[in-house]
Write an enzyme that holds these catalytic residues in place. Structure first.
Site, PDB file in Angstrom:
ATOM      1  N   CYS A  11       0.882  -1.174   0.000  1.00 30.54           N
ATOM      2  CA  CYS A  11       0.000   0.000   0.000  1.00 30.54           C
ATOM      3  C   CYS A  11       0.916   1.219   0.000  1.00 30.54           C
ATOM      4  O   CYS A  11       1.223   1.771   1.060  1.00 30.54           O
ATOM      5  CB  CYS A  11      -0.868  -0.006   1.253  1.00 30.54           C
ATOM      6  SG  CYS A  11      -1.984  -1.411   1.354  1.00 30.54           S
ATOM      7  N   ALA A  12       1.357   1.651  -1.146  1.00 29.88           N
ATOM      8  CA  ALA A  12       2.609   2.399  -1.202  1.00 29.88           C
ATOM      9  C   ALA A  12       2.536   3.918  -1.235  1.00 29.88           C
ATOM     10  O   ALA A  12       3.467   4.578  -0.793  1.00 29.88           O
ATOM     11  CB  ALA A  12       3.421   1.916  -2.400  1.00 29.88           C
ATOM     12  N   ALA A  13       1.482   4.504  -1.811  1.00 27.62           N
ATOM     13  CA  ALA A  13       1.485   5.963  -1.996  1.00 27.62           C
ATOM     14  C   ALA A  13       1.346   6.685  -0.660  1.00 27.62           C
ATOM     15  O   ALA A  13       0.643   6.199   0.223  1.00 27.62           O
ATOM     16  CB  ALA A  13       0.330   6.366  -2.914  1.00 27.62           C
ATOM     17  N   GLY A  62       4.694   7.116  -0.913  1.00 29.71           N
ATOM     18  CA  GLY A  62       5.998   6.549  -1.215  1.00 29.71           C
ATOM     19  C   GLY A  62       7.088   6.774  -0.185  1.00 29.71           C
ATOM     20  O   GLY A  62       8.250   6.471  -0.455  1.00 29.71           O
ATOM     21  N   ASN A  63       6.711   7.267   0.980  1.00 30.15           N
ATOM     22  CA  ASN A  63       7.743   7.466   2.011  1.00 30.15           C
ATOM     23  C   ASN A  63       8.478   6.164   2.322  1.00 30.15           C
ATOM     24  O   ASN A  63       9.704   6.122   2.398  1.00 30.15           O
ATOM     25  CB  ASN A  63       7.096   7.992   3.304  1.00 30.15           C
ATOM     26  CG  ASN A  63       6.583   9.404   3.141  1.00 30.15           C
ATOM     27  OD1 ASN A  63       7.351  10.308   2.844  1.00 30.15           O
ATOM     28  ND2 ASN A  63       5.287   9.583   3.323  1.00 30.15           N
ATOM     29  N   LYS A  64       7.690   5.108   2.484  1.00 28.93           N
ATOM     30  CA  LYS A  64       8.307   3.844   2.898  1.00 28.93           C
ATOM     31  C   LYS A  64       8.911   3.106   1.701  1.00 28.93           C
ATOM     32  O   LYS A  64       9.903   2.401   1.851  1.00 28.93           O
ATOM     33  CB  LYS A  64       7.292   2.991   3.664  1.00 28.93           C
ATOM     34  CG  LYS A  64       6.818   3.730   4.922  1.00 28.93           C
ATOM     35  CD  LYS A  64       5.734   3.032   5.692  1.00 28.93           C
ATOM     36  CE  LYS A  64       5.204   3.894   6.821  1.00 28.93           C
ATOM     37  NZ  LYS A  64       4.315   4.989   6.393  1.00 28.93           N
ATOM     38  N   GLU A  97      -0.323   0.453  -5.525  1.00 23.25           N
ATOM     39  CA  GLU A  97      -1.198   1.516  -5.036  1.00 23.25           C
ATOM     40  C   GLU A  97      -2.503   1.450  -5.788  1.00 23.25           C
ATOM     41  O   GLU A  97      -2.550   1.622  -7.008  1.00 23.25           O
ATOM     42  CB  GLU A  97      -0.526   2.895  -5.200  1.00 23.25           C
ATOM     43  CG  GLU A  97      -1.404   4.070  -4.854  1.00 23.25           C
ATOM     44  CD  GLU A  97      -2.119   3.952  -3.503  1.00 23.25           C
ATOM     45  OE1 GLU A  97      -1.443   3.746  -2.483  1.00 23.25           O
ATOM     46  OE2 GLU A  97      -3.360   4.058  -3.475  1.00 23.25           O
ATOM     47  N   ASP A 131      -4.663  -3.131  -6.993  1.00 22.55           N
ATOM     48  CA  ASP A 131      -5.155  -3.583  -5.691  1.00 22.55           C
ATOM     49  C   ASP A 131      -4.275  -4.757  -5.248  1.00 22.55           C
ATOM     50  O   ASP A 131      -4.202  -5.773  -5.945  1.00 22.55           O
ATOM     51  CB  ASP A 131      -6.615  -4.020  -5.861  1.00 22.55           C
ATOM     52  CG  ASP A 131      -7.246  -4.498  -4.567  1.00 22.55           C
ATOM     53  OD1 ASP A 131      -6.513  -4.795  -3.608  1.00 22.55           O
ATOM     54  OD2 ASP A 131      -8.488  -4.580  -4.538  1.00 22.55           O
ATOM     55  N   CYS A 137      -0.962   4.232  11.244  1.00 22.23           N
ATOM     56  CA  CYS A 137      -0.772   5.483  11.975  1.00 22.23           C
ATOM     57  C   CYS A 137      -1.990   5.687  12.872  1.00 22.23           C
ATOM     58  O   CYS A 137      -2.528   6.781  12.975  1.00 22.23           O
ATOM     59  CB  CYS A 137      -0.515   6.660  11.045  1.00 22.23           C
ATOM     60  SG  CYS A 137      -1.744   6.871   9.753  1.00 22.23           S
TER      61      CYS A 137
END
Ligand code: SAM
Length: 378
Positions: free
Chosen positions: A107-109, A111-113, A139, A168, A289
């Site tokens: 679940c990337a956007a 893109g921090n991680k 994403e 997905d 979070c």
């Protein structure tokens, strides 16, 4: 407006992107005018521009809040990334090594991680190794995938990253040939966002966060409130419920917290169990979070008790097996939410936005798969 006051209790966290630069260079250039502080509290409270090198996460610094770095050459060229300390925990805890093969950021956007994973891979890659490990970054939201693409390119991690635009994760076939070398996955799904600075912590069933700080879904407009903090701005608006089948419902009004958390945790568990199915996977991190145990320890416990976890030998990554900085991080999971299992609670890493550490509310747990080769089940 009150969040401005709350954000003043936090430093600005900056991750130095080792794909493009290194900490020493940044201390001598971008941060040359900053006074070296001896604690995060000094950065938060002392007048003037201060900087503290984080003792837990490598290549991370805290600088005085309100410092606008977005116009610096280092920021625009991707040498530094504005990313909350807690948001750096998952990639660091996953600790991808060259022997882990390819990676998935499910679940990337924005893109921090993803970019953090790519940076760690680069650091760990032996000099003689020419073929890079691939980071598959999925994403589901195509618009957010564009942001992800931009961030990955700016950070210089585009050569090692393959973006699944609008992909997905639940539709990704773990048995597909191209994922056969995926050894580690980072899973950072949509959540209630109750740990985000500037959002109400939802201590009761009242949900001002939905109508006041996450306007996007409710009104169809972009989030109107201006935020200075790069990471917070980057977090997903969380007034969306996604059920087990991935169907999204946008919350139009305040909704019962328990119902909302139940829907979110069902979705989060489904994603985690899907991650368990990748044949060569040996490590997974699961993060939110959120400060709610329903999305955190409870998801971890349900995952550990699942048939697929038992079939495939997935267990919790114990504190003693974690990377140094995470082993030393003092704030751990809630034992009561882990059914009294102290080892699992101690393996879970938490942060709270009001605990004086200057970080957002966050949760991360690692899973490891013990034993032999894939038995072919699942
Ligand atoms: N990891 C990101 C970072 O650190 O920059 C933040 C991820 S955000 C909390 C969760 C993201 O997951 C959102 O962008 C959302 O659109 C995406 N998402 C939700 N369900 C998904 C699914 N089934 N497959 C892929 N992405 C999904």
């Amino acid at each position: 407006k009150e969040s401005v006051g709350e954000e003043a209790n936090y430093p600005r966290w900056v991750r130095v992107n080792v794909i493009k630069t290194n900490l020493e260079d940044q201390l001598e250039t971008t941060f040359s005018a900053f006074i070296r502080a001896s604690s995060v509290q000094d950065v938060i409270t002392k007048p003037g521009k201060h900087l503290f090198i984080d003792p837990h996460v490598p290549n991370l610094v805290a600088v005085t809040s309100g410092t606008d770095l977005t116009k610096t050459e280092a920021y625009t060229s991707g040498k530094i990334i504005l990313q909350d300390k807690a948001s750096c925990f998952p990639a660091y805890l996953l600790d991808p090594q060259s022997e882990d093969g390819d990676l998935i950021d499910a679940c990337a956007a924005p893109g921090n991680k993803t970019t953090h994973l790519a940076a760690i891979l680069k650091e760990h890659r032996p000099e003689f190794e020419t073929s890079p490990q691939i980071v598959y970054a999925f994403e589901k939201d195509s618009r957010r995938a564009q942001t992800l693409d931009k961030m990955v390119t700016t950070a210089g991690s585009n050569t090692d990253t393959r973006i699944g635009f609008g992909q997905d994760f639940l539709q990704v076939d773990p048995r597909a040939e191209r994922y056969k070398s995926v050894g580690a996955l980072l899973l950072d799904p949509s959540c209630s966002g109750s740990g985000i600075v500037g959002r109400d912590s939802m201590p009761d069933l009242h949900l001002p966060g939905i109508s006041s700080t996450t306007e996007k879904g409710a009104t169809g407009k972009a989030n109107k409130r201006k935020r200075k903090h790069g990471e917070i701005e980057a977090e997903e608006p969380c007034n969306v419920i996604v059920d087990d089948d991935g169907n999204e419902t946008i919350l139009k009004s305040e909704k019962d917290l328990e119902t909302r958390l139940e829907a979110l945790s069902g979705f989060q568990l489904t994603l985690l169990l899907h991650a368990f199915r990748f044949p060569s996977a040996r490590k997974i991190t699961y993060s939110t979070c959120s400060v709610h145990m329903q999305e955190n320890e409870r998801v971890v416990m349900r995952a550990l008790q699942s048939d697929i976890a038992k079939e495939r030998n997935w267990s919790i990554m114990l504190r003693k097996d974690q990377v140094t900085g995470m082993r030393e991080w003092p704030v751990r999971g809630l034992t009561s939410a882990c059914g009294g299992n102290e080892d699992v609670a101690d393996a879970c890493i938490r942060s709270y936005k009001d605990d004086g550490q200057g970080v957002m509310g966050f949760f991360v747990a690692g899973f490891v798969r013990l034993g032999t080769q894939d038995a072919g089940s699942g």
